[in-house]
Design a protein around this motif. Structure first.
Motif, PDB file in Angstrom:
ATOM      1  N   VAL A  73       0.861  -1.174   0.000  1.00  0.00           N
ATOM      2  CA  VAL A  73       0.000   0.000   0.000  1.00  0.00           C
ATOM      3  C   VAL A  73       0.902   1.230   0.000  1.00  0.00           C
ATOM      4  CG1 VAL A  73      -0.208   0.042   2.525  1.00  0.00           C
ATOM      5  CG2 VAL A  73      -1.942   1.154   1.151  1.00  0.00           C
ATOM      6  N   LEU A  74       0.476   2.250  -0.725  1.00  0.00           N
ATOM      7  CA  LEU A  74       1.159   3.538  -0.708  1.00  0.00           C
ATOM      8  C   LEU A  74       0.210   4.512  -0.032  1.00  0.00           C
ATOM      9  CD1 LEU A  74       3.517   5.398  -1.511  1.00  0.00           C
ATOM     10  CD2 LEU A  74       2.345   5.767  -3.699  1.00  0.00           C
ATOM     11  N   PRO A  75       0.383   4.733   1.284  1.00  0.00           N
ATOM     12  CA  PRO A  75      -0.504   5.673   1.974  1.00  0.00           C
ATOM     13  C   PRO A  75      -0.279   7.095   1.469  1.00  0.00           C
ATOM     14  CG  PRO A  75       0.720   4.300   3.538  1.00  0.00           C
ATOM     15  CD  PRO A  75       1.334   4.097   2.179  1.00  0.00           C
ATOM     16  N   ALA A  76      -1.345   7.864   1.385  1.00  0.00           N
ATOM     17  CA  ALA A  76      -1.239   9.259   0.953  1.00  0.00           C
ATOM     18  C   ALA A  76      -0.281  10.024   1.862  1.00  0.00           C
ATOM     19  CB  ALA A  76      -2.617   9.920   0.950  1.00  0.00           C
ATOM     20  N   SER A  77      -0.256   9.673   3.139  1.00  0.00           N
ATOM     21  CA  SER A  77       0.635  10.366   4.078  1.00  0.00           C
ATOM     22  C   SER A  77       2.103  10.158   3.714  1.00  0.00           C
ATOM     23  CB  SER A  77       0.372   9.898   5.521  1.00  0.00           C
ATOM     24  OG  SER A  77       0.540   8.496   5.615  1.00  0.00           O
ATOM     25  N   ASP A  78       2.439   9.012   3.134  1.00  0.00           N
ATOM     26  CA  ASP A  78       3.822   8.781   2.699  1.00  0.00           C
ATOM     27  C   ASP A  78       4.182   9.666   1.510  1.00  0.00           C
ATOM     28  OD1 ASP A  78       4.037   6.927   4.703  1.00  0.00           O
ATOM     29  OD2 ASP A  78       4.494   5.229   3.389  1.00  0.00           O
ATOM     30  N   VAL A  79       3.224   9.921   0.638  1.00  0.00           N
ATOM     31  CA  VAL A  79       3.475  10.796  -0.504  1.00  0.00           C
ATOM     32  C   VAL A  79       3.668  12.223  -0.010  1.00  0.00           C
ATOM     33  CG1 VAL A  79       2.581  11.683  -2.691  1.00  0.00           C
ATOM     34  CG2 VAL A  79       2.250   9.281  -2.086  1.00  0.00           C
TER      35      VAL A  79
END
Length: 148
Positions: free
Chosen positions: A46-52
């Protein structure tokens, strides 16, 4: 209720997708994250929006958040430059978060337990190796809290 009934169509991106396109998909659809798949369509992470969002802030500002107040807002305008030309694989952390993957016949409690254990806002629902949909935390809550 089983996972295959709870699952909804949800945008997914592959590891080799452009990071900027993934970020735009997150922003335009106001998603909590994206399911990242391998080239053959299998759920990977998963690529969480918070990581972006974290990628857009220099590490020295992350370590000393008070510096954010003295940086010009034009710095945010250059945020897209940080993602330009990179793939999703390039922007994933060295140890990407584990994606909640549930069986298509898992019940609502099994899905909730998996998402809670992994602290993952999304659960991928594959059948025979192919994604049939995604269950978001908000969808799960909607179902659990629905009047009976």
């Amino acid at each position: 209720m089983y996972a295959d009934v709870m699952a909804e169509e949800f945008p997914v991106v592959r590891l080799d997708s452009l990071a900027l396109q993934a970020a735009r998909l997150l922003a335009e659809n106001r998603l909590p994250g994206l399911v990242i798949t391998t080239a053959d369509g299998r759920p990977y992470t998963v690529l969480p929006a918070s990581d972006v969002v974290k990628l857009l802030v220099p590490s020295y500002v992350q370590e000393a958040p008070t510096l954010a107040a003295v940086l010009p807002e034009s710095m945010a305008d250059r945020a897209a430059d940080k993602l330009g030309g990179k793939t999703v694989r390039d922007v994933l952390s060295a140890r990407p978060p584990e994606l909640a993957v549930v069986d298509h016949d898992d019940n609502i409690v099994e899905v909730a337990a998996m998402m809670a254990r992994l602290r993952c806002p999304l659960a991928a629902v594959p059948r025979d190796g192919a994604m049939i949909g995604v269950i978001t935390a908000s969808r799960l809550l909607e179902l659990v809290l629905a009047p009976t």
